[in-house]
Design an enzyme around this catalytic site. Sequence first.
Site, short mmCIF file in Angstrom:
data_model
loop_
_atom_site.label_atom_id
_atom_site.label_comp_id
_atom_site.label_asym_id
_atom_site.label_seq_id
_atom_site.Cartn_x
_atom_site.Cartn_y
_atom_site.Cartn_z
N THR B 136 0.88 -1.18 0.00
CA THR B 136 0.00 0.00 0.00
C THR B 136 0.90 1.22 0.00
O THR B 136 2.12 1.11 0.24
CB THR B 136 -0.92 0.07 1.25
OG1 THR B 136 -0.15 0.50 2.36
CG2 THR B 136 -1.56 -1.27 1.56
N ASP B 137 0.34 2.38 -0.24
CA ASP B 137 1.15 3.60 -0.25
C ASP B 137 1.77 3.87 1.11
O ASP B 137 2.90 4.33 1.21
CB ASP B 137 0.30 4.79 -0.70
CG ASP B 137 -0.06 4.67 -2.17
OD1 ASP B 137 0.66 3.91 -2.88
OD2 ASP B 137 -1.05 5.27 -2.59
N CYS B 138 1.01 3.57 2.16
CA CYS B 138 1.52 3.86 3.51
C CYS B 138 2.32 2.70 4.10
O CYS B 138 3.14 2.88 4.98
CB CYS B 138 0.37 4.26 4.43
SG CYS B 138 -1.08 3.22 4.26
N TYR B 139 2.07 1.49 3.60
CA TYR B 139 2.82 0.30 4.06
C TYR B 139 3.39 -0.43 2.84
O TYR B 139 2.81 -1.37 2.34
CB TYR B 139 1.89 -0.63 4.84
CG TYR B 139 1.44 -0.06 6.18
CD1 TYR B 139 2.26 -0.20 7.30
CD2 TYR B 139 0.23 0.60 6.31
CE1 TYR B 139 1.87 0.33 8.52
CE2 TYR B 139 -0.17 1.13 7.52
CZ TYR B 139 0.65 0.99 8.63
OH TYR B 139 0.27 1.52 9.84
N PRO B 140 4.54 0.02 2.37
CA PRO B 140 5.03 -0.48 1.09
C PRO B 140 5.63 -1.89 1.13
O PRO B 140 5.74 -2.56 0.11
CB PRO B 140 6.10 0.55 0.71
CG PRO B 140 6.55 1.13 2.01
CD PRO B 140 5.36 1.12 2.92
#
Lengths: 135, 397
Positions: B136-140
């Site tokens: 995800t964008d916040c958890y790459p």
Amino acid sequence: MLKKRVVLTFPKETVEQPITYHLIKNYDLMVNILSAKINPDEEGRLVIEISGQRKNLDNGINYIKGLGVTIQPLAQDVKWKEDRCTHCTACIPLCPSHALMLDRVTMKVSFDSDHCILCGFCLKACPYQAVEILY
Amino acid sequence: MAKTIAQINDRIKKGEAVVVTAEEIIDLVNKKGVKQTAKEVDVVTTATFGPMCSSGIYFNFGHSKPRIKAQKVWLNNVPAYAGLGAVDTYLGATELPENDPTNTIYPGEFKYGGGHIIEELVAGKDIRLKAISYRTDCYPRKELETWINIKDLNEVVLFNPRNCYQNYNVAVNLSDKVCYTYLGVLQPRLGNAIYCSAGQLSPLLNDPLYLTIGLGSRIFLGGGIGYVVWQGTQHNPDVVRGENKVPKRPAGTLAVIGDLKQMNSQWLRGVSMTGYGVTMAVGIGIPIPILNEEICQYTAVKDSQIYAPVIDYSRVYPEREPDVLAEVNYAQLKSGKIIIQDKEVPTGALSSYAKAREIANILKEWIQGGKFTLTEPVQLLPSVDSGITCQPLNERP
């Protein structure tokens, strides 16, 4: 009259020797077979109680050793790990020779290897892996 | 004369509290009578140690750099539940390693699993953590593999949805073959019987109507301090009871919680049940404040007055049949043999009475030493008239 409980380990090539017969016939010993099995590598393992005169017993044991059969006291093969045991007593009704005993006042389990016949019932019953039999 | 918990706590803090175990109270009541004993004794300590399957830990292992929102987590190859916050996870005591042969070679050995990991973690051993996820964008990050140790975890909490069963079945086997059950190895044709309760020492058997144990009760949990947070799952107070109000069937249960960091692996032990699975043995001690004579009388209950049902685990239990073969008391069970269908059946236990006794004495010392005070429950557990029962599943097509 002396009594010993021993574990005999037969290398593949000695498995067919009638050792029990010779112990009785030639050395005048009483032999009680407690357990006997042959593992997948065709090594034999015999747990016996032998009793007789000290001299006969010594001679009999020397005869066994001479055949290349390993002989060791039974106690060395089974290990009860006191620190693993929680004294739950699940093993108590299953132990046929009362090697595992329960003091009903302290409700603590103890183990007397002299009475163990290596049947292995306790292995499956112990939830804490507190008994180990080295094969 | 009735006492309050606040009064008892004052005495604990001054080092004046009279504390006895649930074994010792039996003799006291016998000698001095319940009236006098209730006056003299402030606290009775109860305890139990045995396998309790509905147990587990949740923990937060800290954010990696870059961050991962763990979607699936394994600890020493044992799956943990990751459907919580990004790096929060729950490990259950009965979880098995990936690719465990289970019962494919019957009976399976089940040497390792969730309960064993919890024991190792508490003992200070490093545990291998693996996590995978999607980006995800916040958890790459998509993969993480590292060692964790209890001392580095942010929070690690033992949270057990069902512990401390108030009484339990005695398992036997009427069939012609060995049965491998969660109560142990049962030999055919009534070859043995297995029970699982501390009897006269067991917490809920000493407070049969839940007059003192409730939400917020401070307890000994796994060697540290914990709390009762709810009734346990399958809490079933409305079962057949004796004149002494003690249930003759499995009845009440507790949900408990506590900080794992202050616990001890001596009291949280991985359990392997041949042919069944893994679980964890939990040590629990619960203090009962002697507020009045009624409560005192309940704590004086002894093994010969507590009855358990004998159930056939080859057919009756698995098929959810109602049949009870007999009722036996814990004095008979602890004697080493019971009589079932005219046959003498040797008994063994899964619950350790020796360990329960040890815990009751530790808790007694804690209270006597002023280290442990009692809490007032914020709410008592649902009792006999609560309408709460344990319902079976009604399957729908």
